[in-house]
Design an enzyme around this catalytic site. Structure first.
Site, PDB file in Angstrom:
ATOM      1  N   CYS A  93     -39.495  36.900 -18.928  1.00 13.02           N
ATOM      2  CA  CYS A  93     -39.252  37.065 -20.363  1.00 13.02           C
ATOM      3  C   CYS A  93     -40.355  37.955 -20.955  1.00 13.02           C
ATOM      4  O   CYS A  93     -41.531  37.767 -20.661  1.00 13.02           O
ATOM      5  CB  CYS A  93     -39.248  35.698 -21.037  1.00 13.02           C
TER       6      CYS A  93
ATOM      7  N   CYS B  99     -45.329  33.736 -25.184  1.00 20.55           N
ATOM      8  CA  CYS B  99     -45.562  32.342 -25.590  1.00 20.55           C
ATOM      9  C   CYS B  99     -46.530  31.687 -24.577  1.00 20.55           C
ATOM     10  O   CYS B  99     -46.207  31.589 -23.382  1.00 20.55           O
ATOM     11  CB  CYS B  99     -44.242  31.578 -25.622  1.00 20.55           C
TER      12      CYS B  99
ATOM     13  N   CYS C 228     -45.538  29.042 -21.925  1.00 21.99           N
ATOM     14  CA  CYS C 228     -44.279  29.155 -21.181  1.00 21.99           C
ATOM     15  C   CYS C 228     -44.417  29.784 -19.799  1.00 21.99           C
ATOM     16  O   CYS C 228     -44.871  30.921 -19.649  1.00 21.99           O
ATOM     17  CB  CYS C 228     -43.271  29.949 -22.004  1.00 21.99           C
TER      18      CYS C 228
ATOM     19  N   CYS D  85     -26.927  21.810 -22.280  1.00 22.62           N
ATOM     20  CA  CYS D  85     -27.736  22.842 -22.931  1.00 22.62           C
ATOM     21  C   CYS D  85     -28.099  23.918 -21.916  1.00 22.62           C
ATOM     22  O   CYS D  85     -28.609  23.607 -20.841  1.00 22.62           O
ATOM     23  CB  CYS D  85     -29.047  22.254 -23.448  1.00 22.62           C
TER      24      CYS D  85
ATOM     25  N   CYS E 152     -24.685  23.534 -26.005  1.00 23.18           N
ATOM     26  CA  CYS E 152     -25.832  24.062 -26.744  1.00 23.18           C
ATOM     27  C   CYS E 152     -26.390  25.229 -25.928  1.00 23.18           C
ATOM     28  O   CYS E 152     -26.374  25.171 -24.698  1.00 23.18           O
ATOM     29  CB  CYS E 152     -26.890  22.968 -26.894  1.00 23.18           C
TER      30      CYS E 152
ATOM     31  N   CYS F  93     -30.517  23.077 -33.761  1.00 22.99           N
ATOM     32  CA  CYS F  93     -31.431  22.250 -32.972  1.00 22.99           C
ATOM     33  C   CYS F  93     -32.780  22.953 -33.044  1.00 22.99           C
ATOM     34  O   CYS F  93     -32.926  24.056 -32.523  1.00 22.99           O
ATOM     35  CB  CYS F  93     -30.919  22.166 -31.536  1.00 22.99           C
TER      36      CYS F  93
ATOM     37  N   ARG G  22     -35.051  14.190 -30.543  1.00 21.58           N
ATOM     38  CA  ARG G  22     -35.005  14.170 -29.072  1.00 21.58           C
ATOM     39  C   ARG G  22     -36.398  14.110 -28.472  1.00 21.58           C
ATOM     40  O   ARG G  22     -37.243  14.970 -28.734  1.00 21.58           O
ATOM     41  CB  ARG G  22     -34.261  15.423 -28.562  1.00 21.58           C
TER      42      ARG G  22
HETATM   43  N1  SAM Z   1     -36.304  32.107 -24.730  1.00 16.80           N
HETATM   44  C1  SAM Z   1     -35.723  31.252 -25.679  1.00 16.80           C
HETATM   45  C2  SAM Z   1     -36.645  30.919 -26.832  1.00 16.80           C
HETATM   46  O1  SAM Z   1     -37.857  30.945 -26.663  1.00 16.80           O
HETATM   47  O2  SAM Z   1     -36.121  30.626 -27.906  1.00 16.80           O
HETATM   48  C3  SAM Z   1     -35.174  29.963 -25.083  1.00 16.80           C
HETATM   49  C4  SAM Z   1     -35.925  29.215 -23.995  1.00 16.80           C
HETATM   50  S1  SAM Z   1     -37.517  28.544 -24.407  1.00 16.80           S
HETATM   51  C5  SAM Z   1     -38.099  28.061 -22.813  1.00 16.80           C
HETATM   52  C6  SAM Z   1     -37.131  27.034 -25.283  1.00 16.80           C
HETATM   53  C7  SAM Z   1     -38.258  26.159 -25.735  1.00 16.80           C
HETATM   54  O3  SAM Z   1     -38.785  25.433 -24.655  1.00 16.80           O
HETATM   55  C8  SAM Z   1     -39.463  26.793 -26.360  1.00 16.80           C
HETATM   56  O4  SAM Z   1     -39.267  27.184 -27.681  1.00 16.80           O
HETATM   57  C9  SAM Z   1     -40.491  25.672 -26.260  1.00 16.80           C
HETATM   58  O5  SAM Z   1     -40.462  24.872 -27.429  1.00 16.80           O
HETATM   59  C10 SAM Z   1     -40.019  24.858 -25.050  1.00 16.80           C
HETATM   60  N2  SAM Z   1     -40.982  24.969 -23.944  1.00 16.80           N
HETATM   61  C11 SAM Z   1     -41.160  26.027 -23.103  1.00 16.80           C
HETATM   62  N3  SAM Z   1     -42.145  25.796 -22.220  1.00 16.80           N
HETATM   63  C12 SAM Z   1     -42.643  24.571 -22.497  1.00 16.80           C
HETATM   64  C13 SAM Z   1     -43.695  23.786 -21.939  1.00 16.80           C
HETATM   65  N4  SAM Z   1     -44.437  24.235 -20.950  1.00 16.80           N
HETATM   66  N5  SAM Z   1     -43.902  22.566 -22.462  1.00 16.80           N
HETATM   67  C14 SAM Z   1     -43.143  22.106 -23.492  1.00 16.80           C
HETATM   68  N6  SAM Z   1     -42.148  22.810 -24.061  1.00 16.80           N
HETATM   69  C15 SAM Z   1     -41.896  24.029 -23.578  1.00 16.80           C
HETATM   70 FE1  SF4 Z   2     -39.570  33.708 -23.370  1.00 15.88          FE
HETATM   71 FE2  SF4 Z   2     -40.544  31.342 -22.740  1.00 15.88          FE
HETATM   72 FE3  SF4 Z   2     -41.147  32.428 -25.079  1.00 15.88          FE
HETATM   73 FE4  SF4 Z   2     -38.605  31.556 -24.597  1.00 15.88          FE
HETATM   74  S1  SF4 Z   2     -40.449  30.314 -24.726  1.00 15.88           S
HETATM   75  S2  SF4 Z   2     -39.238  33.477 -25.560  1.00 15.88           S
HETATM   76  S3  SF4 Z   2     -38.456  32.006 -22.391  1.00 15.88           S
HETATM   77  S4  SF4 Z   2     -41.720  33.235 -23.066  1.00 15.88           S
END
Ligand code: SAM
Ligand code: SF4
Ligand code: DTB
Length: 340
Positions: free
Chosen positions: A70, A74, A77, A116, A148, A208, A280
């Site tokens: 991606c 973040c 992530c 989801c 979802c 959500c 949730r």
């Molecule tokens: N890329 C899209 C986005 O960011 O909207 C969808 C997937 S993203 C992985 C969805 C959510 O997963 C993130 O907004 C975050 O809140 C949660 N998430 C991702 N990595 C995480 C982690 N290591 N621990 C807890 N929550 C996590």
């Molecule tokens: Fe990309 Fe992870 Fe950020 Fe979603 S949370 S936008 S998958 S880096």
């Protein structure tokens, strides 16, 4: 621990009992979050009983339909391309429709009522891949499950197309407070997130949206995130509260783990300020004791991610979860009952 010794703001809470409010201040929410634990849990449980069928838990199953690489940064992530050389996560293509629907069927047979699907995209792009996601959504709906997706940012036309395919909910988290946000993500703004959520709402899809605790934010940041969510009108129908899963190779790998009772407080506060929403208990359960999870259910959580995997990290076994729900004396929400 986070108690400032203040009395619980009874007056404000009883106002919530009559009708959901959309004008919470950060200070109101912070004083709820920091109130004496047993009072907080008691009030959350009272609010919960007023607005929800007693004793049911929604099981939502999660599948990563497109994993890794991606472009966003973040810090929590594992799927960000920015940390790929340290996380070692392989880039994968979008899964094909049949494989996704087979997985939805397995989840349904195991008792899940919501499916989801998550993609490691910055945003939705029109084209063959989005067309495939549309097919996945209609396929899941035809199986009688709620569908979802979480696909990053989207525009109004794309949201309308997902609505046309029957999408039940779109997940797009605020993740944290507006004040702390820049510490965690630099590649898109808080306002981008709010705009995406507005497109989802406008399309008639349920929202959500929630966030993560344990990223180094203050209690005020937690209250501030809940303030943004609870000032939406209507409130998001689902509010996922994640506890950071510290994945090796991500910049947050060494964060101090969240104290179990901080998760209980966050869930209870979300329940009080958004009484009708489905709260949730999301990522992080693998590191929580059974007792902590039961306290979260007592504090107003009425949904969990169910199935051995979240997106890329592990989640408790299904048998273990069913045993936990039984032990707590709760029922699994049946399909049909969870719609709407
Ligand atoms: N890329 C899209 C986005 O960011 O909207 C969808 C997937 S993203 C992985 C969805 C959510 O997963 C993130 O907004 C975050 O809140 C949660 N998430 C991702 N990595 C995480 C982690 N290591 N621990 C807890 N929550 C996590
Ligand atoms: Fe990309 Fe992870 Fe950020 Fe979603 S949370 S936008 S998958 S880096
Ligand atoms: C949400 O709030 N949490 C889920 C779902 N929405 C998409 C994702 C949790 C991801 C945890 C880290 C992983 O498994 O990659």
């Amino acid at each position: 621990m986070p108690t400032n010794g203040q009395n619980f703001p009874e007056q404000k809470v009883s106002a919530v009992l009559a009708e959901p409010r959309h004008d919470w201040s950060v200070d109101d929410i912070l004083s709820i979050l920091q109130s004496p634990l047993l009072e907080l849990v008691h009030t959350a449980q009272s609010v919960h009983r007023q607005w929800h069928e007693e004793g049911t838990v929604q099981l939502a199953s999660l599948l990563s339909i497109k994993t890794g690489s991606c472009p966003e940064d973040c810090k929590y992530c594992p799927q960000s391309a920015h940390y790929a050389k340290d996380t070692g996560l392989e880039k994968e293509r979008l899964m094909d429709v049949d494989t996704v629907l087979a997985s939805a069927k397995t989840a349904k047979d195991a008792g899940a009522t919501r499916f989801c699907m998550g993609a490691a995209w910055r945003e939705v792009r029109d084209g063959a891949e989005f067309d495939q996601v549309i097919e996945m959504v209609s396929g899941v709906r035809e199986m009688g499950m709620e569908a979802c997706v979480t696909l990053g940012m989207l525009n109004q036309t794309q949201a309308n197309r997902l609505a046309g395919a029957g999408l039940t909910a779109y997940n797009h988290n605020l993740d944290t407070s507006p004040e702390f946000y820049n510490e965690i993500i630099s590649t898109r703004t808080y306002q981008d997130r709010i705009d995406t959520i507005a497109h989802v709402r406008e399309a008639g899809i349920t929202v959500c949206s929630g966030g993560i605790i344990g990223m180094g934010e203050s209690e005020r940041d937690r209250a501030s995130m809940l303030q943004v969510l609870s000032n939406m009108d209507p409130h998001p129908e689902s509010v996922p509260i994640n506890s950071l899963v510290p994945v090796p190779g991500t910049p947050l790998e060494n964060q101090t783990p969240v104290e179990p009772m901080e998760m209980v407080r966050m869930i209870a506060t979300a329940r009080i300020v958004m009484p009708k929403s489905r709260v949730r208990l999301s990522a992080g359960r693998q590191a929580m004791s059974k007792e902590t999870q039961i306290l979260c259910l007592l504090a107003g959580a009425n949904s969990i991610f169910y199935g051995e995997k979240l997106l890329t990290t592990s989640n408790p076994d299904t048998e273990q979860d069913i045993a936990l729900i039984r032990e707590a004396g709760l029922q699994v929400l049946s399909s049909g009952a969870s719609e709407g």
